[in-house]
Design a protein around this motif. Structure first.
Motif, short mmCIF file in Angstrom:
data_model
loop_
_atom_site.label_atom_id
_atom_site.label_comp_id
_atom_site.label_asym_id
_atom_site.label_seq_id
_atom_site.Cartn_x
_atom_site.Cartn_y
_atom_site.Cartn_z
N ALA A 81 131.39 51.86 -66.14
CA ALA A 81 130.03 52.31 -66.60
C ALA A 81 129.70 53.58 -67.24
O ALA A 81 130.57 54.44 -66.71
CB ALA A 81 129.17 52.22 -65.14
N GLY A 82 128.72 53.65 -67.89
CA GLY A 82 128.21 55.09 -68.50
C GLY A 82 127.85 55.75 -67.26
O GLY A 82 127.28 55.51 -66.31
N GLN A 83 127.73 57.24 -67.50
CA GLN A 83 127.18 58.18 -66.80
C GLN A 83 125.54 57.83 -66.53
O GLN A 83 124.97 57.74 -67.64
CB GLN A 83 127.57 59.60 -66.89
CG GLN A 83 128.95 60.03 -66.72
CD GLN A 83 129.22 61.52 -66.89
OE1 GLN A 83 128.34 62.24 -67.05
NE2 GLN A 83 130.31 61.75 -67.15
N THR A 84 125.16 58.27 -65.38
CA THR A 84 123.67 58.36 -65.16
C THR A 84 123.03 59.46 -65.89
O THR A 84 123.90 60.48 -66.13
CB THR A 84 123.40 58.15 -63.76
OG1 THR A 84 123.94 59.18 -62.90
CG2 THR A 84 123.66 56.76 -63.19
N GLY A 85 121.79 59.33 -66.18
CA GLY A 85 120.89 60.59 -66.57
C GLY A 85 120.63 61.48 -65.49
O GLY A 85 120.74 61.20 -64.31
N GLU A 86 120.35 62.63 -66.17
CA GLU A 86 119.87 63.80 -65.02
C GLU A 86 118.71 64.59 -65.70
O GLU A 86 118.59 64.68 -66.98
CB GLU A 86 120.82 64.80 -64.74
CG GLU A 86 122.21 64.42 -64.16
CD GLU A 86 123.39 65.33 -64.10
OE1 GLU A 86 123.35 66.29 -64.73
OE2 GLU A 86 124.32 64.81 -63.48
N ASN A 87 117.58 64.94 -64.83
CA ASN A 87 116.63 65.76 -65.18
C ASN A 87 116.36 66.80 -64.41
O ASN A 87 116.72 66.85 -63.01
CB ASN A 87 115.14 64.89 -64.98
CG ASN A 87 115.22 63.62 -65.47
OD1 ASN A 87 115.88 63.32 -66.67
ND2 ASN A 87 114.49 62.47 -65.15
N GLN A 88 116.45 68.15 -64.94
CA GLN A 88 116.38 69.41 -64.16
C GLN A 88 115.23 70.49 -64.75
O GLN A 88 115.04 70.52 -66.05
CB GLN A 88 117.63 70.16 -64.31
CG GLN A 88 118.93 69.45 -63.53
CD GLN A 88 120.17 70.14 -63.52
OE1 GLN A 88 120.31 70.99 -64.58
NE2 GLN A 88 121.06 69.99 -62.66
N LEU A 89 114.62 71.13 -63.74
CA LEU A 89 113.77 72.09 -64.16
C LEU A 89 114.41 73.19 -63.50
O LEU A 89 114.45 73.49 -62.21
CB LEU A 89 112.41 71.77 -63.83
CG LEU A 89 111.32 72.69 -64.15
CD1 LEU A 89 111.01 72.95 -65.59
CD2 LEU A 89 109.90 72.47 -63.19
N ASN A 90 114.66 74.27 -64.36
CA ASN A 90 115.09 75.74 -63.85
C ASN A 90 116.26 75.55 -63.04
O ASN A 90 116.54 76.24 -62.00
CB ASN A 90 114.06 76.50 -63.16
CG ASN A 90 112.80 76.77 -63.89
OD1 ASN A 90 112.76 76.82 -65.13
ND2 ASN A 90 111.49 76.82 -63.28
N GLY A 91 117.13 74.66 -63.40
CA GLY A 91 118.43 74.25 -62.60
C GLY A 91 118.37 73.40 -61.39
O GLY A 91 119.43 73.10 -60.75
N LYS A 92 117.20 73.07 -60.99
CA LYS A 92 116.96 71.98 -59.91
C LYS A 92 116.64 70.80 -60.04
O LYS A 92 115.90 70.30 -61.07
CB LYS A 92 115.88 72.74 -58.99
CG LYS A 92 116.23 74.12 -58.48
CD LYS A 92 115.28 74.66 -57.67
CE LYS A 92 115.41 75.98 -57.12
NZ LYS A 92 114.22 76.29 -56.28
N PRO A 93 117.16 69.59 -59.54
CA PRO A 93 116.98 68.26 -59.87
C PRO A 93 115.51 67.94 -59.79
O PRO A 93 114.68 68.30 -58.94
CB PRO A 93 117.67 67.46 -58.86
CG PRO A 93 118.67 68.33 -58.32
CD PRO A 93 118.08 70.01 -58.54
N LEU A 94 115.02 66.89 -60.84
CA LEU A 94 113.68 66.57 -60.95
C LEU A 94 113.85 64.97 -60.62
O LEU A 94 114.75 64.40 -61.04
CB LEU A 94 113.15 66.75 -62.16
CG LEU A 94 112.63 67.98 -62.58
CD1 LEU A 94 111.88 68.27 -63.88
CD2 LEU A 94 111.44 68.42 -61.38
N PRO A 95 112.68 64.38 -60.10
CA PRO A 95 113.09 62.74 -59.96
C PRO A 95 113.03 62.21 -61.51
O PRO A 95 112.43 62.79 -62.41
CB PRO A 95 111.68 62.79 -59.14
CG PRO A 95 111.06 63.73 -58.53
CD PRO A 95 111.78 64.82 -59.66
#
Length: 509
Positions: A468-482
């Motif tokens: 599988a490919g890697q899942t995506g990631e969302n971050q604001l100022n280095g902290k995870p976002l939903p």
């Protein structure tokens, strides 16, 4: 028409759609249309059947092909009319996609329609960008049922569209202008051919396309093929949303039964049935020969079964903003997953499976003006039996471009700090999946931010032993976002979006 004449006819009507697209792009004001090319143009016969389109946005064109018949029957058309609508439950997809339709007459007879659909970042939603985390359709912006914008060539003074205080706003005027050019060009073709030859050409084109489709489907293994995939969540719970397809191939036809998919959800992953049709049309179009004309006849051998009240055929007023963009992408994974069983060795692994929707803006910015911005981000494409996946591409139901950094920074209080490939995010395999990308924004002023993204929990699948490919990631100022959220950001905040990679194909030797 003989074969040469039919080919010339097909080329001429397709060229009209292409010219409409050029006019719309050149006349539009927003980067969303002029830079990202988030629009589509097509021609329809007098009953609303598709007979020509440009190579624009699959989710726009497939849904228009499925729903236009119901729209055009609502009016007693006269020359110079033009209708506008965006209601997802009356022929639309989601509210930001606004469609303009104009009839074309020849010798007093209704000959057909020209139409275009374009995405508007401001559709009257309280949340800038008009792509919020929502529970009802009314939260997503202004609902425009099919109404006449022009009557007999005159712009109606009593019709007001979002962002248009007097007359038509810039992007709506560009859409109207594109239709007017298309109507003139189709009129010239009618003058050259005559109405009888024109109608015969449409009928022959559809019959020819149907023969191509049935021949291609007849070469597939007959049988019933099931596949199941999941949307991460609806933004209001952590529960995955299952989608299920039973694909039945028989006698040169395909039946797609989505009945076992989840009920409609609280969030806005719901979609109207035309979006499901668009995904199905797109997937099967990929299987048909390149020469096949894209018209109503090409899709006659496809039958859809979509349960009312499900996430794929929601009841109004369910929210649908993400259904058009995120659910449509998962439907492609679902359909290709079933087709991979019928066509082992021809279907690629899953691509990123999301459009990574980013909407932002401010109702009251520092200079007193509202600004709205929306874009989608590319990711990795799935690898195939004889090729690796492509890196950082818009794929499947979106056919847009990226917004150039220069255009984004010129129009909005934003700075792009990083824009790069996400190295190694594609799934491993004999043929490796394509890599996603990383895009980092710095806000230069306070703003509202909305994210609607997928494949943050459940990765894009590989095929035949590919990873599988890697899942995506969302971050604001280095902290995870939903994956799905709406929040306020301050000047100096930094948003980083890392998009998914594509699945790999086959085990490494």
């Amino acid at each position: 028409m003989n074969p040469v004449e039919l080919n010339l006819f097909a080329s001429r009507v397709a060229a009209i759609c292409d010219e409409m697209g050029v006019v719309l792009r050149r006349a539009a004001f927003s980067p969303n249309i002029k830079d990202r090319l988030d629009f589509s143009c097509a021609l329809f016969d007098s009953r609303g059947g598709l007979f020509a389109q440009a190579a624009h946005i699959p989710v726009h064109l497939g849904s228009m092909a499925y729903a236009m018949g119901g729209v055009v029957r609502r009016f007693d058309w006269v020359e110079g009319d033009m209708a506008v609508f965006n209601d997802p439950y009356l022929g639309g997809t989601h509210l930001p996609d606004v469609t303009l339709v104009a009839p074309v007459f020849h010798g007093g007879e209704l000959a057909g329609f020209v139409a275009n659909r374009a995405h508007h970042a401001n559709i009257g939603c309280d949340t800038p960008g008009s792509m919020p985390l929502s529970e009802t359709l009314a939260e997503e912006g202004e609902i425009i049922p099919p109404i006449l914008l022009y009557r007999g060539g005159e712009l109606r003074a009593d019709v007001r569209l979002p962002g248009s205080e007097n007359g038509l706003g810039g992007d709506f005027a560009a859409q109207a202008g594109a239709n007017q050019v298309g109507a003139r060009r189709l009129g010239h073709l009618l003058d050259a051919l005559g109405i009888d030859a024109y109608r015969a050409g449409i009928a022959q084109l559809n019959d020819y396309a149907e023969r191509i489709a049935r021949n291609a489907l007849g070469e597939l293994a007959e049988g019933s093929f099931r596949f199941r995939d999941f949307l991460d969540d609806d933004g209001f719970s952590d529960h995955p949303v299952p989608l299920e397809l039973e694909l039945r191939l028989r006698d040169g036809a395909a039946e797609l039964d989505f009945s076992a998919s989840a009920d409609q959800v609280r969030g806005n992953l719901n979609c109207p049935e035309p979006v499901v049709a668009a995904a199905a049309f797109y997937c099967f179009r990929c299987l048909f020969p390149e020469r096949a004309p894209v018209c109503d006849g090409l899709f006659r051998p496809l039958r859809l079964i979509v349960r009312k009240g499900s996430v794929l055929n929601a009841n109004a007023p369910a929210a649908v903003a993400a259904g058009n963009v995120e659910t449509s992408m998962r439907l492609v994974d679902l359909i290709f997953g079933a087709l991979a069983q019928a066509l082992p060795g021809r279907i690629p692994a899953a691509s990123q499976g999301t459009m990574n929707n980013v909407a932002m803006g401010a109702a009251d910015s520092a200079n007193g003006e509202r600004w709205d911005y929306y874009e989608t981000l590319a990711g990795g494409m799935g690898a195939g039996p004889r090729w690796p996946g492509l890196h950082a591409r818009h794929s499947h139901m979106t056919n847009t471009l990226n917004t150039p950094v220069e255009s984004l920074e010129m129009h909005y209080p934003l700075r792009v700090r990083r824009y790069a490939l996400r190295a190694g995010s594609g799934g491993a395999g004999r043929n490796r999946g394509g890599d996603g990308l990383v895009r980092e924004y710095e806000f230069l002023a306070p703003a509202s931010l909305s994210l609607l993204s997928e494949r943050r929990r459940i990765p894009p699948w590989g095929l035949q032993g590919g990873e599988a490919g890697q899942t995506g990631e969302n971050q604001l100022n280095g902290k995870p976002l939903p994956a799905k959220c709406t929040l306020q950001v301050a000047a100096g905040d930094r948003l980083v979006l890392s998009t998914p990679g594509g699945g790999g194909f086959a085990k490494r030797c």
